[in-house]
Design a protein around this motif. Structure first.
Motif, PDB file in Angstrom:
ATOM      1  N   ASP A   1       0.855  -1.194   0.000  1.00 10.94           N
ATOM      2  CA  ASP A   1       0.000   0.000   0.000  1.00 10.94           C
ATOM      3  C   ASP A   1       0.894   1.248   0.000  1.00 10.94           C
TER       4      ASP A   1
ATOM      5  N   THR B   1       0.106   4.437  -0.119  1.00  6.22           N
ATOM      6  CA  THR B   1      -0.362   5.517   0.756  1.00  6.22           C
ATOM      7  C   THR B   1       0.096   5.300   2.192  1.00  6.22           C
ATOM      8  N   MET B   2      -0.039   4.085   2.689  1.00  4.05           N
ATOM      9  CA  MET B   2       0.377   3.782   4.060  1.00  4.05           C
ATOM     10  C   MET B   2       1.888   3.936   4.220  1.00  4.05           C
TER      11      MET B   2
END
Length: 266
Positions: A107, A109-110
């Motif tokens: 991920d 974004t994370m």
């Protein structure tokens, strides 16, 4: 940041939105400035600075301590590692990550959120500066091995949650500013670029977090991955530009002396 007066009567004011940090060598000048501000604006005097923008400050008779324990705990909760098993090193020895990794994607974004939060934590944690700078190189090509390295760093933070910076009072007047630097000479496995670290001491204590650079060979240029609180360093053709370096030495030295000698008020 604003200043008024000069020498021992100088008052320095840091402004963030509607919050002020007021400091100065002369308590009378600081008090007079606060009274003037009360007459002009509606404001509250919260006393000695203890917490500001996620940074906790403890002011004692002989030292000032800066830390971000509460911020670090929230970061661990965001990463799902609040009750993880801690480790004793921020990064594996001789770790070599690559942008050409074939491990599964993660991920993005994370990952970027975690690294961005870690970069803010570096303000009071110079021990993680290199590891955070290294993780910052892979914001575009994210793979599982990169996330594993970030989680390794978070597990280290979990075991050292109360670490921070200590600025002792300079009782003997020793305030020589000394800097050290070192380089790994082509440690980047993808582009064979060098990583260099810089650390300054004022007296016997470190005053500036380690700053990580990527230097390019030939005409290529690299910029600082981690910058300190006062100035951004830029490295070109293997050397630090002289102007920013000299300015940084002066600013860091003066700021550290002020931290070591005076109380901040909020």
């Amino acid at each position: 940041m604003y200043t008024r007066g000069a020498g021992k009567t100088r008052v320095v004011v840091g402004v963030y939105v509607d919050d002020l940090i007021i400091t100065g060598a002369n308590p009378k000048e600081v008090g007079a400035f606060k009274e003037e501000m009360r007459r002009l604006f509606r404001m509250s005097d919260l006393g000695l600075l203890s917490y500001y923008l996620g940074i906790e400050e403890k002011q004692g008779r002989n030292a000032i301590t800066l830390g971000q324990a509460t911020y670090a705990k929230k970061l661990l909760e965001k990463a799902g590692l609040a009750s993880c098993k801690s480790i004793s090193t921020p990064m594996e020895v001789r770790l070599r990550l690559s942008t050409k990794s074939t491990t599964p994607t993660v991920d993005a974004t994370m990952y970027r959120s975690l690294v961005g939060s870690l970069r803010y934590l570096v303000h009071t944690r110079p021990d993680i500066a290199f590891a955070v700078g290294y993780a910052s190189r892979f914001m575009e090509t994210l793979r599982q091995e990169h996330l594993v390295a970030v989680k390794h760093l978070l597990r280290y933070i979990a075991g050292m949650i109360d670490y921070g910076l200590v600025y002792p009072k300079l009782s003997n007047g020793v305030n020589n500013l000394v800097g050290y630097t070192d380089s790994d000479m082509g440690g980047d496995v993808d582009e064979r670029r060098c990583t260099a670290g810089v650390l300054f001491f004022l007296g016997d204590m470190p005053r500036v977090p380690a700053i990580v650079f990527v230097s390019g060979g030939g005409r290529r240029q690299g910029e600082a991955l981690i910058v300190d609180h006062f100035v951004e360093f830029v490295r070109r053709d293997g050397e630090l530009t002289e102007g920013p370096q000299l300015i940084a030495v002066l600013l860091v030295g003066k700021a550290a002396e002020k931290l070591a000698s005076h109380h901040y008020e909020f």
